[in-house]
Motif scaffolding. Structure first.
Motif, mmCIF file in Angstrom:
data_model
loop_
_atom_site.group_PDB
_atom_site.id
_atom_site.type_symbol
_atom_site.label_atom_id
_atom_site.label_comp_id
_atom_site.label_asym_id
_atom_site.label_seq_id
_atom_site.Cartn_x
_atom_site.Cartn_y
_atom_site.Cartn_z
ATOM 1 N N ASP A 152 0.851 -1.185 0.000
ATOM 2 C CA ASP A 152 0.000 0.000 0.000
ATOM 3 C C ASP A 152 0.888 1.237 0.000
ATOM 4 O O ASP A 152 1.531 1.560 1.001
ATOM 5 N N ASP A 172 -0.918 -0.760 -4.541
ATOM 6 C CA ASP A 172 -1.797 0.402 -4.597
ATOM 7 C C ASP A 172 -0.951 1.667 -4.506
ATOM 8 O O ASP A 172 -0.392 1.982 -3.456
ATOM 9 N N THR A 174 -2.273 4.702 -5.549
ATOM 10 C CA THR A 174 -3.264 5.737 -5.803
ATOM 11 C C THR A 174 -2.777 7.097 -5.298
ATOM 12 O O THR A 174 -2.383 7.225 -4.137
#
Length: 282
Positions: A152, A172, A174
């Motif tokens: 993450d 991830d 993002t």
């Protein structure tokens, strides 16, 4: 006597028809509760053990930094203390969960042991899978050939980081800020880079198969031989891109409505798509 015998017989029949299954259900529930408690205790033990490993590791590395004769922070490239620190790191990481892997990495970074400038502890081939690094400031980190599968890194700052040849499968990222980072030969298969800023990043030979770059900014990125197979580029900003004709063609095949292109000379195949592309500065 006859009535008593009938009542006794009746109770035996009830036990035979109801009591035995009821006993089994009660026993089953008790066993399930026991098993559940055992699992909880096991997880608690594992959590305590993981925390103990992390605390011990941080203490050991601090001791190496404070050591007078073989100070880790001022050591040279081939000094044994660096190999000791690397061995301690690899051993510790294998025993940590994702959250504590993140804590360990942040400790090393803030101790200036893994920056591009120092490179004191080499983290190549280290297992950082599922590490929780969300929101960390890791700009200029030196993290080559590391395994960050399913990690993450949402909103993580990785400005000018050296992430070359690392594995980010399913990671991830993002809204991560990856400006000017070295992502050459990285495996970003299935990675989520929605809204990520990859301006000026070097993605030479990187694999973006099935990656999601919705709304990502790749202004000035180097896409030489970058693999775009099934990559989602909806609303991506692709300005002043660098790269080979082959890389551009692969990119053009995967462009989606809303993508903005500036200064990119696309091959003819891109102009034959059924949906409109916004192409500026050609």
């Amino acid at each position: 006597m006859i009535g008593g015998s009938l009542r006794l017989l009746g109770s035996r029949q009830v036990w035979a028809s109801i009591g035995a299954p009821g006993f089994l259900i009660t026993a089953g529930l008790s066993f399930y509760t026991f098993q559940s408690n055992q699992r909880q205790e096991s997880r608690a033990d594992a959590d305590r053990a993981s925390q103990a490993v992390l605390q011990s590791y941080i203490k050991d590395v601090k001791d190496l930094i404070l050591e007078e004769k073989s100070n880790l922070a001022t050591s040279e490239v081939h000094d044994p203390v660096r190999e000791i620190a690397r061995a301690l790191t690899i051993t510790a990481v294998r025993q940590l969960d994702g959250e504590r892997k993140g804590i360990l990495l942040r400790f090393l970074f803030e101790s200036r042991l893994i920056s591009n400038e120092t490179k004191i502890i080499q983290l190549f081939e280290i297992d950082l899978s599922e590490a929780d690094l969300a929101g960390f400031n890791l700009g200029d980190i030196h993290l080559t050939k590391a395994d960050l599968t399913d990690a993450d890194l949402g909103k993580t700052i990785l400005i000018k980081a050296d992430l070359s040849r690392s594995i980010f499968r399913g990671a991830d990222l993002t809204e991560a800020v990856i400006l000017g980072a070295d992502l050459t030969r990285t495996d970003l298969t299935g990675a989520v880079l929605v809204g990520a800023n990859l301006s000026g990043a070097d993605l030479t030979d990187a694999d973006l198969t099935d990656a999601d770059l919705t709304g990502a900014d790749l202004t000035g990125a180097d896409l030489t031989r970058t693999v775009f197979d099934g990559t989602n580029l909806i609303d991506a900003v692709l300005a002043d891109l660098r790269g080979t004709t082959v890389g551009q063609m692969e990119l053009a095949k995967n462009l989606a409505p809303g993508s903005v292109l500036l200064g990119l000379r696309l091959p003819r195949i891109s102009r034959q798509r059924s949906h409109p592309l916004l192409i500026l500065g050609l």
